[in-house]
Design a protein around this motif. Structure first.
Motif, PDB file in Angstrom:
ATOM      1  N   TYR A 111      73.754  -1.134  17.377  1.00 32.32           N
ATOM      2  CA  TYR A 111      74.464  -1.380  18.352  1.00 32.32           C
ATOM      3  C   TYR A 111      75.469  -2.694  18.006  1.00 32.32           C
ATOM      4  O   TYR A 111      76.609  -2.826  18.386  1.00 32.32           O
ATOM      5  CB  TYR A 111      73.869  -1.572  19.840  1.00 32.32           C
ATOM      6  N   LEU A 112      74.584  -3.693  17.467  1.00 33.72           N
ATOM      7  CA  LEU A 112      75.427  -4.840  17.202  1.00 33.72           C
ATOM      8  C   LEU A 112      76.482  -4.522  16.089  1.00 33.72           C
ATOM      9  O   LEU A 112      77.507  -5.126  15.968  1.00 33.72           O
ATOM     10  CB  LEU A 112      74.573  -6.016  16.724  1.00 33.72           C
ATOM     11  N   GLN A 170      66.905  -4.010  23.939  1.00 31.58           N
ATOM     12  CA  GLN A 170      65.767  -3.994  22.715  1.00 31.58           C
ATOM     13  C   GLN A 170      65.540  -5.377  22.094  1.00 31.58           C
ATOM     14  O   GLN A 170      64.397  -5.446  21.801  1.00 31.58           O
ATOM     15  CB  GLN A 170      66.803  -3.491  21.642  1.00 31.58           C
ATOM     16  N   SER A 171      66.531  -6.361  22.327  1.00 33.68           N
ATOM     17  CA  SER A 171      66.089  -7.666  21.906  1.00 33.68           C
ATOM     18  C   SER A 171      64.722  -8.155  22.932  1.00 33.68           C
ATOM     19  O   SER A 171      63.997  -9.097  22.314  1.00 33.68           O
ATOM     20  CB  SER A 171      67.178  -8.570  22.201  1.00 33.68           C
ATOM     21  N   TYR A 207      76.853  -1.114  25.390  1.00 34.90           N
ATOM     22  CA  TYR A 207      76.342  -1.393  24.002  1.00 34.90           C
ATOM     23  C   TYR A 207      75.568  -2.876  24.056  1.00 34.90           C
ATOM     24  O   TYR A 207      74.370  -2.801  23.601  1.00 34.90           O
ATOM     25  CB  TYR A 207      77.088  -1.507  23.058  1.00 34.90           C
ATOM     26  N   LEU A 208      76.330  -3.804  24.739  1.00 29.31           N
ATOM     27  CA  LEU A 208      75.559  -4.993  24.913  1.00 29.31           C
ATOM     28  C   LEU A 208      74.223  -5.013  25.717  1.00 29.31           C
ATOM     29  O   LEU A 208      73.150  -5.784  25.455  1.00 29.31           O
ATOM     30  CB  LEU A 208      76.549  -6.141  25.377  1.00 29.31           C
ATOM     31  N   SER A 263      86.163   0.434  24.858  1.00 30.84           N
ATOM     32  CA  SER A 263      86.505  -0.014  26.151  1.00 30.84           C
ATOM     33  C   SER A 263      85.606  -1.187  26.731  1.00 30.84           C
ATOM     34  O   SER A 263      84.600  -1.306  26.076  1.00 30.84           O
ATOM     35  CB  SER A 263      86.633   1.117  26.979  1.00 30.84           C
ATOM     36  N   THR A 264      85.883  -1.705  27.884  1.00 35.21           N
ATOM     37  CA  THR A 264      85.002  -2.676  28.435  1.00 35.21           C
ATOM     38  C   THR A 264      83.912  -2.014  29.013  1.00 35.21           C
ATOM     39  O   THR A 264      82.588  -2.755  28.681  1.00 35.21           O
ATOM     40  CB  THR A 264      85.784  -3.473  29.807  1.00 35.21           C
ATOM     41  N   ASP A 265      83.787  -1.258  29.284  1.00 35.29           N
ATOM     42  CA  ASP A 265      82.718  -0.287  29.822  1.00 35.29           C
ATOM     43  C   ASP A 265      81.597  -0.016  28.658  1.00 35.29           C
ATOM     44  O   ASP A 265      80.628  -0.150  28.917  1.00 35.29           O
ATOM     45  CB  ASP A 265      82.936   0.962  30.748  1.00 35.29           C
ATOM     46  N   GLU A 266      82.288   0.607  27.734  1.00 37.11           N
ATOM     47  CA  GLU A 266      81.440   0.579  26.426  1.00 37.11           C
ATOM     48  C   GLU A 266      80.983  -0.366  25.736  1.00 37.11           C
ATOM     49  O   GLU A 266      79.637  -0.612  25.415  1.00 37.11           O
ATOM     50  CB  GLU A 266      82.260   1.507  25.549  1.00 37.11           C
TER      51      GLU A 266
END
Length: 496
Positions: free
Chosen positions: A288-289, A314-315, A307-308, A300-303
């Motif tokens: 994802y990073l 996970q982190s 992802y963040l 987009s902002t939502d995507e």
């Protein structure tokens, strides 16, 4: 000092008795040979005295003819130096002889053996030796007649003084030679017997040495050595004690080696499972990073937020695993020192339940507490026991489905307070229950966010408190139970 066994001692006693019997038989044989030799000499010389009595006029009516007696006796002893001839009267008193001055020790002899010889008694018959104050030797005798009347006896000692001296000299030389040969033979046989006895006595020690040399705890045999046979009552043989001690030591080493191999296997499994559990969230986090870095302009902002959010989740999983592993390492290597204190367990349970209320509500789960009134305080490390309750409740919430129930109940015992945590989840399969608190069996791809490490930490913490956690049989979900000791009531300090 090596003590012999009963069988070895009996064998040595038997050998000693056998040697004594052999010596006694040899002595009896020598004595029998000597008696046979003396009987032979006495038989061969049976007519010697009678021949001397008829060979000349040794006495007449006036008495002994001293000159003729000495001349005849001298000739006879010169011809046969082994004999000594004496002239006796009818009472046994010595009337004539040819003994050197000072050699005669008696003035008469006992006539009873003479009468026994003349009567034909069994040979050999021993009579007095005139040249010895107490010696007795084989002899020959015959009556001496003068003018039809018995006036005395011819008494012949068949093993005279010269013969005895010569025999003693020869015997001394022979004895010396025989002694040297005997010493040599005894030394050889003693050396052989000593070697045989040494090998026989030290045989158990050699057997034990071979067992020690062949002992291999890592031979690949999964079976532990058999327990040593118990020592018999009163057994004091050092070799038996040593063999028993070595067998016990070998069994103990085998058991400890099996435990070490099992612990090594557990650590290998732990490392393998941790590597898998770390690889999954790290791979997801990296993916994802990397996506955010490559497609930041096109997202987009939502995507981007989604992802963040996934990357942070996970982190967080990686952080939790790392923290759990760190805590487990500190517990296993003695890095944790208990700080015992007295506290109220119901208050601690209520505090921990409040931390999980929001998590349970978000999963539509119900948290229940069954806490009777008047529970006594316990003595333990407050922070570590909070960690125990947190791990158990966290596992229960994560593995209980929606609309499920998690309950915590307390119960007073005689010297402890029992804690039970139950849930209505799928429970723990039977194949995973063995070694659940000793091995990370719960870790794996099927439960990527599992509580395997959490249960290990719980187990180690309670071990530090000399307590045990148990998984109870249940028809639904998993039920864990442990107890904490009551606080010791100390007498109040007296007022000064």
């Amino acid at each position: 000092m090596i003590r012999l066994t009963l069988s070895q001692r009996l064998s040595l006693v038997f050998c000693a008795l056998l040697l004594i019997c052999c010596g006694a038989l040899a002595w009896l044989q020598m004595r029998s040979n000597r008696m046979h030799e003396q009987e032979t000499v006495q038989r061969l010389s049976r007519g010697l005295a009678e021949h001397i009595a008829r060979s000349g006029e040794l006495m007449d009516a006036r008495g002994i003819r001293d000159g003729e007696v000495r001349a005849l006796f001298g000739k006879l002893m010169s011809v046969n130096p082994s004999v000594e001839v004496y002239l006796l009267d009818d009472t046994g008193r010595i009337l004539g002889h040819d003994a050197p001055e000072g050699h005669l020790k008696r003035d008469g002899v006992d006539l009873a053996p003479v009468h026994a010889l003349l009567a034909g008694d069994t040979l050999p018959i021993f009579g007095d030796d005139p040249r010895s104050s107490s010696g007795r030797k084989v002899f020959n005798a015959a009556p001496l007649w003068v003018q039809g009347r018995q006036v005395g006896y011819i008494y012949v000692v068949l093993a005279g003084e010269q013969r005895e001296a010569l025999a003693a000299d020869i015997a001394a030389n022979t004895t010396l030679r025989n002694t040297l040969w005997s010493l040599a033979i005894v030394a050889i046989f003693g050396l052989l017997a000593g070697l045989i006895a040494f090998r026989w006595v030290t045989r158990p020690l050699r057997q034990l040495t071979r067992r020690i040399q062949s002992f291999d705890v890592d031979s690949g045999d999964p079976q532990l050595p058999l327990p040593p046979a118990p020592l018999r009552a009163g057994e004091r043989d050092e070799l038996s004690i040593l063999q028993h001690s070595f067998a016990h030591l070998g069994q103990r080493i085998g058991e400890q080696w099996q435990q070490l191999r099992q612990q090594d296997l557990q650590r290998r499994e732990l490392v393998a499972n941790l590597s898998h559990d770390l690889r999954t969230p790290l791979s997801s986090l990296h993916g994802y990073l990397e996506t955010l870095a490559l497609k930041d302009a096109s997202l987009s902002t939502d995507e981007r937020q989604r992802y963040l959010s996934i990357a942070l989740s996970q982190s967080h999983k990686v952080g939790r695993l790392a923290q759990a592993l760190f805590e487990l390492a500190r517990l296993e290597h003695g890095g944790v020192v208990l700080e015992l204190q007295t506290f109220s367990l119901p208050d601690l349970v209520q505090d921990v339940l409040q931390k999980f209320e929001l998590a349970a509500q978000s999963r539509q789960q119900r948290l229940d507490a069954e806490i009777p009134a008047g529970l006594p305080p316990v003595e333990a490390d407050l922070g570590l026991i909070e960690r125990v309750l947190t791990n158990l409740l966290d596992n229960a919430i994560r593995h209980t489905p929606a609309s499920g129930r998690i309950s915590v109940s307390l119960r007073a015992l005689d010297d402890a307070v029992m804690v039970r945590i139950a849930d209505t989840g799928p429970g723990i399969p039977l194949e995973r229950r063995d070694g659940l608190f000793n091995t990370p069996a719960a870790l794996g791809s099927q439960r990527p966010d599992s509580g395997g490490l959490g249960l290990l930490i719980v187990h180690r913490i309670l071990q530090l408190h000399h307590c045990q956690i148990r998984l109870l049989d249940s028809n639904e979900g998993a039920v864990f139970e442990f107890s904490l000791p009551l606080a010791v009531r100390r007498p109040a300090a007296s007022a000064s």
